[in-house]
Motif scaffolding. Structure first.
Motif, mmCIF file in Angstrom:
data_model
loop_
_atom_site.group_PDB
_atom_site.id
_atom_site.type_symbol
_atom_site.label_atom_id
_atom_site.label_comp_id
_atom_site.label_asym_id
_atom_site.label_seq_id
_atom_site.Cartn_x
_atom_site.Cartn_y
_atom_site.Cartn_z
ATOM 1 N N THR A 790 0.873 -1.163 0.000
ATOM 2 C CA THR A 790 0.000 0.000 0.000
ATOM 3 C C THR A 790 0.907 1.208 0.000
ATOM 4 O O THR A 790 2.116 1.090 -0.024
ATOM 5 C CB THR A 790 -0.906 0.026 1.231
ATOM 6 N N ASP A 872 -7.293 0.075 -0.605
ATOM 7 C CA ASP A 872 -6.514 1.220 -1.064
ATOM 8 C C ASP A 872 -7.325 1.908 -2.149
ATOM 9 O O ASP A 872 -7.416 1.421 -3.274
ATOM 10 C CB ASP A 872 -5.152 0.761 -1.594
ATOM 11 N N HIS A 918 -4.623 8.662 -1.293
ATOM 12 C CA HIS A 918 -4.901 7.255 -1.003
ATOM 13 C C HIS A 918 -5.592 7.109 0.338
ATOM 14 O O HIS A 918 -5.052 7.458 1.380
ATOM 15 C CB HIS A 918 -3.607 6.435 -1.035
ATOM 16 N N THR A 920 -6.778 4.406 2.797
ATOM 17 C CA THR A 920 -6.474 3.007 3.054
ATOM 18 C C THR A 920 -7.074 2.566 4.382
ATOM 19 O O THR A 920 -7.551 3.367 5.182
ATOM 20 C CB THR A 920 -4.953 2.764 3.092
#
Length: 968
Positions: A790, A872, A918, A920
Motif C-alpha cells: 500500500t 486502497d 490514497h 487506506t
C-alpha cells in the motif's frame, strides 16, 4: 552498557554552579565557569539577577525561558508589565490596574496572494480583571508549571494573583485589599445572566462567566462588575465557546456546565510520555492538579489544540469549539488529565545507498565525495550556529561515504567532527572561544562565539546544539570510546539538557526549555518579548535537534535521551503538520493565501522570515537540514508536490533560484523521478551552506529508486523507514549499536540488522556501512515475504493482482477485488476510471452511508483466513474543502440477502488540492458488527460516500483502487 550509562549520569550530575573562575571537567571534556562574552540581558539587573521579577514563593531552580509567557519574567521592551501573552484561547496583558483579557476571534491578514504576508489574532482587550484601587507598578511571576503561569500584581495595599495557562478557558484569581473588579473596555456591561455568585456577560460578541464564592454577589455599574467576594479572596472568569448565533438556552447550558468546575482552581500542570517500541506509539498524558475551593469537583475545562484532538485517545469533546490562531480548539469538561496517542514513523541516519552501487551514477557520487575530502565541513563562520552547520555537513558525508565504501572521505569527515567537537568540548582558563560556559544564575550553557542572540537572548539553542549532537551521534557509531562518559559523552548530554532538559530532577536547567509542552513545538526566542508573543521560523531545525536525541540515545544506549527525542519528534511533527503547513486546511484563517508559513507566532503566522523575503527561503527554512531524520516532511507526498508548486508560483520561476538543492531534495520526498530530472538539468547549482552535491545527489538518486515514505507500516526499532514505489515496498533498518538486532515491521516483515549496518529488504535488498568496527563481508538481510503493498505512489500503482474468486472453491491466496464502472467488484483490474461520490450536503454522515457509490461481488466461495479487510482507494476532492470520504464493507455469508458482517471505517479527510490521494484501511475501523464468516455463494459489497462536506468527490475505479479480502 548499563555501566556506561551510570557513569555518564554520574559525570553530568557534577555541581556546575562553581563560583570560581576556570573550567569544570566533565569526563575528558570541560566547560567554563566564566563567560568569555555577553550574558543574557534585559531590563534592570536581569543580567546578574534573572529572578528580579520572580516572587519569593516561586519555584526554585533555573528560571524557564523560551515560553509563551516569558516576557513577564524576562523583560526587555516593556520593563514594567512585559508584552501580551497568548495562551489559546485567551490572551492576557498585565497592567497597573490588573490583568487584561482578550478572546480574539477576528484575524488581521496582511499581504496578498503573492509575496510576504501574515495573519494575526492580535490582542484586543475585552476587559481588565483587577482589585478596586490597585495601582501595581510592575508584574512579577509567583508560580509556574508545565503550561501555566501565575502573574502577580501588587502595590503594597492591594494584590491580584492570577493563574492562566495554555488551553485553559478559565483564569483563576486571588484578590486582597479591595473588591474584585471586572472593567470592560467600552460601554456598559451587557449582562445576560445573573444568579447569585455567577454572572454571565458579553463583550464584543464574546460570552464570559464570572464566578465569585458562594454567598457573594456581583453588582453592575456602567462598564464595571464588582464583588466583595463575601469576605473571601478567590474568583474565576471563563470564556464560553459560543458564537453570536448560539441560542440563549445553549449559552445558559454551557455556563451551568462550566460552573461545576469554577472553584476547582488549577494549581499545577505536568506532562508525561511513554514510547512503546513494540507498536511504535508515543502516549502523552497531560495532567491537571486542582484545589477545590468550594465543593468537591477536581476536574477542569481544557481546550485542546488540533495536534492534540486529532490524536486524542480518551474523552469526548463538546460539539462547540474555540477560535484561535492555531485553529479550532476542542473542549473537554471535567478532566484531571487527557492523553494522546501518536504513531512514530521512525528516522534513519541517512537514506540507504540502494542505487549507488554501480554504473555512471555511482561514479558521479564518488567524484562528488572525493571533492569533499580536503574540507568536509566547509564552515563559513566560527560561531555556534555555523560551526554546527559545518558539523552537520560533515556528518552527512561520513554517513554516505561509509555506505558506499569510500573510507578515505568517511575518515576525513569523522576526523573533522572529532577534532572540532573535542575543541569545543574542552575549555581552558582564559580561553575566549570554541567553548561552552555555564551560567548558574540563568541555568544555561552558552557556546562562544555566540550568534543570532544565543547569548544575550538565549535564542535558538536547540537549533545550534542540534547540529553538534547529531554530529556526535555519527561519531559515536565509529568511535564509541570518544562518546563514553569518561571522554566526551557528558558534554553532549549537557548540550541536550540545556536546550531541552529531559530530567525533572535536574534543577540546573529548566525542564524542556525550548519546547512548549502544550503547543507541541519549540519557541526560538528566549524572552518572547514581542507584541505577537513568541516565534519560531525553522521548525525543521527544531526537528533536527529531536532527531539528534534519537540518534545519540540509540548509539550510546541512553534510552532516557532516546525516548525524550522520540516524544519531542513525534509531537512536533504533528504540530508542524498543522501550524507550519496547515496540511488539513483547518488552521489558517479564510483569506490567508499560502499553504505554509515561514514563521509561527504565538498569535498567528507569517509568510516571511527574519532574514529573507525570497519564497524559496520563506518556505525552505522549514525544510533544512535534509537528513534521515526529516522523512516526516514526506508523510504526505501530495502536499510536498503542492508546496513545491506554490514556491515556484510565488518565486515566478520554473526552478528554484535560491537553495535549489534543498528544494530538489524536498521534492524527492513527493516525486523522486521529477527531482532527479531537475537535479540533472541543474547540477551546476551552488549548494546551500550546510549541503554538498554529494549528499544532494545521493538523497535524490536513492529516493528516486525507493519511492515515497509509506506511513502505514511501523517497526519495533526507532531507526527504520518504509518506502513504496510502483506498489512495491522497501523496508529499511539501521543498527547503530554494537549488537546484532532483529527488526520487526508491523505488517509481519522481519529484517536482520547486523551491528553497525543499514539494511534494506523487499523491493531493494542491500546492506551497507561498517560502523562500529564491522569490516567483514557484507551480511544479507533475511526478509519475510513482502505483503501486498500500500502507500501513496504517483500515479497510483496498479495493485498486485491475485486469482479471481470463483464459485468453485478457494483461490489459494487472499483475493483482491477491483471496483468497476458498472458497480461490480471483479477479480481482474480493469482500465482506470472514475466514479462520482455525491456531496454530503453539509450534513455529518459519519458512519451512515449517504448517497453511496456501491460495488458488489456475488457467488463467492472463500474461506476466512483471519485478519481484517484491506483497501486502497484513490480519491480526489479537487479544490473542495472539508470533504471526508468513507467506506463500509459488508459480507453476506450464504448469499441470503442478510449482511452477517458489516465493517465501517473511519472517514478520510481529503485535501483541497487536485490529484489522487490514497484512502487506506490504515484509517482504522469506526465500527464492526457480526463475526467474520466463510463465504459459500456469498456476497461482498462496498459502499463509498462522503461523510462530510458540501462538494462531490471522485473515486478511482479499475486499477486505481483495490479491496483485499481476508480470505483464501
Amino acid at each position: 552498557m548499563f555501566a556506561a550509562v551510570a557513569a555518564l549520569l554520574g559525570a553530568v550530575l557534577m555541581v556546575l554552579d562553581s563560583a570560581a573562575a576556570g573550567a569544570d571537567p566533565v569526563g575528558a571534556g570541560s566547560y567554563s565557569t566564566t563567560a568569555p562574552g555577553p550574558a543574557p540581558s534585559g531590563c534592570a539587573d536581569l543580567s546578574t539577577d534573572p529572578r528580579h521579577w520572580v516572587t519569593a514563593d516561586a519555584p526554585s531552580g533555573a528560571v524557564p525561558t523560551n515560553d509563551w509567557w516569558s516576557s513577564i519574567l524576562w523583560k526587555r521592551t516593556n520593563c514594567a508589565y512585559g508584552e501580551p501573552l497568548f495562551a489559546q484561547p485567551l490572551g492576557f496583558r498585565a497592567q497597573s490596574a490588573g490583568l487584561g483579557v482578550s478572546y480574539s476571534t477576528k484575524p488581521t491578514i496582511s499581504g496578498g496572494a503573492k509575496g510576504v504576508g501574515e495573519y494575526h489574532f492580535a490582542y484586543q482587550e475585552d476587559f481588565v480583571v483587577g482589585v478596586a484601587g490597585l495601582a501595581a507598578p510592575e508584574v512579577k511571576v509567583d508560580d509556574w508549571s508545565d503550561w501555566t503561569v501565575s502573574p502577580y500584581l501588587g502595590d503594597g495595599t492591594h494584590t491580584l494573583r492570577a493563574t492562566i495557562g495554555s488551553g485553559l478557558p478559565f483564569a483563576y484569581f486571588r484578590a486582597t485589599g479591595g473588591d474584585a473588579q471586572i472593567r470592560t473596555a467600552a460601554g456598559p456591561v451587557d449582562v445576560w445572566s445573573a444568579s447569585g455568585s455567577m454572572i454571565g456577560y458579553t463583550v464584543d460578541g464574546h460570552d464570559y462567566v464570572a464566578f465569585a464564592p458562594k454567598g457573594a454577589t456581583w453588582s453592575v455599574s456602567g462598564s464595571t462588575l464588582t464583588s466583595s467576594l463575601a469576605g473571601k479572596d478567590y474568583f474565576s472568569v471563563a470564556v464560553l465557546p459560543t458564537t453570536p448565533s448560539t441560542s440563549a438556552a445553549d449559552r445558559e447550558a454551557l455556563a451551568a456546565e462550566y460552573a461545576e468546575y469554577a472553584y476547582a482552581e488549577v494549581t499545577g500542570t505536568a506532562v508525561s510520555y511513554r514510547y512503546d517500541e513494540a507498536d511504535s506509539t508515543v502516549t502523552t498524558t497531560y495532567r491537571f492538579t486542582t484545589t477545590a475551593l468550594e465543593g468537591s469537583a477536581n476536574g477542569t475545562v481544557a481546550a485542546l489544540m488540533p495536534h492534540q484532538w486529532r490524536h486524542l485517545s480518551d474523552g469526548s469533546p463538546l460539539p462547540q469549539s474555540y477560535v484561535s490562531s492555531r485553529g479550532p480548539l476542542k473542549v473537554l469538561c471535567g478532566v484531571t488529565s487527557f492523553s494522546t496517542s501518536m504513531v512514530f514513523h521512525g528516522v534513519l541516519p541517512e537514506v540507504p545507498a540502494v542505487a549507488d552501487s554501480a554504473g555512471a551514477d555511482a561514479a558521479t557520487l564518488q567524484a562528488y565525495l572525493n571533492a569533499e575530502q580536503a574540507d568536509p565541513a566547509r564552515q563559513v563562520s566560527d560561531d555556534t550556529y555555523w560551526t554546527g552547520k559545518g558539523l552537520g555537513r560533515a556528518a552527512r558525508l561520513a554517513e554516505i561515504a561509509d555506505q558506499t565504501g569510500n573510507a578515505e572521505v568517511r575518515d576525513a569527515a569523522l576526523s573533522v567532527i572529532r577534532s572540532r567537537l573535542t575543541d569545543w568540548f574542552t575549555a581552558s582558563p582564559g580561553e575566549t572561544g570554541h567553548l561552552f560556559a555555564y551560567d548558574g544564575k540563568w541555568g544555561t550553557l552558552i557556546g562562544y562565539p555566540a550568534s543570532y542572540g544565543s547569548d544575550q537572548e538565549l535564542n535558538d539553542h536547540h537549533f545550534h546544539y542540534g547540529y553538534f549532537i547529531a554530529a556526535a551521534a555519527t561519531l559515536a557509531r565509529f568511535d564509541p570510546v570518544w562518546a563514553d562518559a569518561d571522554h566526551y559523552g557528558g558534554m553532549v548530554d549537557l548540550l541536550i539538557r540545556d536546550a531541552d532538559n529531559y530530567d525533572r530532577a535536574d534543577k540546573r536547567f529548566p525542564y524542556l526549555r525550548d519546547f512548549d509542552i502544550y503547543a507541541g513545538h519549540d519557541w526560538a526566542s528566549g524572552h518572547g518579548s514581542f507584541a505577537a508573543g513568541n516565534n519560531q521560523e525553522s521548525s525543521s531545525e527544531g526537528m533536527n535537534f529531536d532527531n539528534a536525541l534519537i540518534q545519540w540515545g540509540t548509539a550510546t544506549g541512553n534510552k532516557a535521551v532516546r525516548d525524550a527525542g522520540v516524544y519531542l519528534y513525534t509531537t512536533q511533527a504533528a504540530a508542524i503538520e498543522d501550524y507550519w503547513f496547515d496540511a488539513h486546511d483547518q488552521v489558517y484563517p479564510s483569506g490567508f493565501p499560502h499553504k505554509e508559513v515561514g514563521m509561527v507566532w504565538s498569535n498567528g503566522g507569517a509568510y516571511s522570515t527574519w532574514f529573507s523575503s525570497a519564497p524559496e527561503q520563506i518556505q525552505g527554512i522549514n525544510l533544512l537540514p535534509v537528513t534521515g531524520g526529516h522523512l516526516y516532511l514526506g508523510d504526505d507526498p501530495a502536499y510536498v508536490r503542492a508546496n513545491y508548486r506554490e514556491m515556484l508560483d510565488q518565486a515566478g520561476r520554473n526552478r528554484p533560484g535560491i537553495w535549489p538543492d534543498i528544494w530538489y531534495e524536498y521534492l524527492a520526498l513527493g516525486d523522486g523521478d521529477a527531482a532527479l530530472a531537475d537535479f540533472r538539468a541543474d547540477s551546476s547549482l551552488t549548494s546551500e551552506e550546510g549541503e554538498s552535491k554529494a549528499h544532494t545527489f545521493h538523497w535524490i538518486r536513492n529516493l528516486a529508486a525507493l519511492g515515497t515514505v509509506d506511513t502505514t507500516v511501523t517497526a519495533d526499532s526507532p531507526l527504520t523507514a518504509v518506502f513504496v514505489k510502483n506498489g512495491a515496498r522497501t523496508y529499511v533498518a539501521a543498527n547503530t549499536t554494537g549488537e546484532d538486532a532483529t527488526v520487526r515491521f508491523s505488517d509481519g516483515t522481519t529484517v536482520q540488522a547486523p551491528a553497525g549496518r543499514t539494511v534494506t529488504a523487499g523491493a531493494h535488498i542491500w546492506s551497507g556501512g561498517s560502523a562500529p568496527g564491522n569490516t567483514g563481508s557484507t551480511p544479507t538481510p533475511t526478509p519475510t515475504p513482502t505483503p501486498t503493498p500500500t502507500g501513496t505512489p504517483t500515479p497510483p500503482a496498479t495493485p498486485t493482482p491475485t486469482p479471481t474468486p470463483t464459485s468453485s472453491g478457494s483461490t489459494g491466496s487472499s483475493p483482491t477485488l477491483y471496483p468497476s464502472a458498472d458497480g461490480t467488484l471483479t477479480g481482474t483490474a480493469g482500465p482506470a476510471g472514475r466514479a462520482t461520490v455525491a456531496s454530503a450536503d453539509g450534513v455529518n454522515h459519519d458512519g451512515s452511508p449517504y448517497k453511496p457509490v456501491t460495488f458488489t461481488a456475488s457467488g463467492l466461495d472463500l474461506t476466512y483466513a483471519g485478519g481484517t479487510t484491506r483497501f486502497d482507494l484513490s480519491v480526489d476532492a479537487g479544490q473542495a474543502v472539508a470533504d471526508g470520504v468513507q467506506i463500509q464493507v459488508s459480507y453476506d455469508c450464504l448469499g441470503s440477502g442478510k449482511w452477517d458482517r458489516v465493517e465501517t471505517y473511519r472517514y478520510f479527510a481529503t485535501d483541497p488540492l487536485p490529484g489522487w490521494e490514497h484512502y487506506t484501511d490504515a484509517a482504522g475501523l469506526l465500527s464492526a458488527s457480526g463475526a467474520p464468516c466463510d463465504l459459500r455463494n456469498g456476497t461482498v459489497q462496498a459502499k463509498v460516500w462522503n461523510a462530510l462536506g458540501n462538494a462531490p468527490s471522485t473515486l478511482g475505479t479499475g486499477d486505481l483502487s483495490a479491496l483485499r479480502l481476508p480470505y483464501t
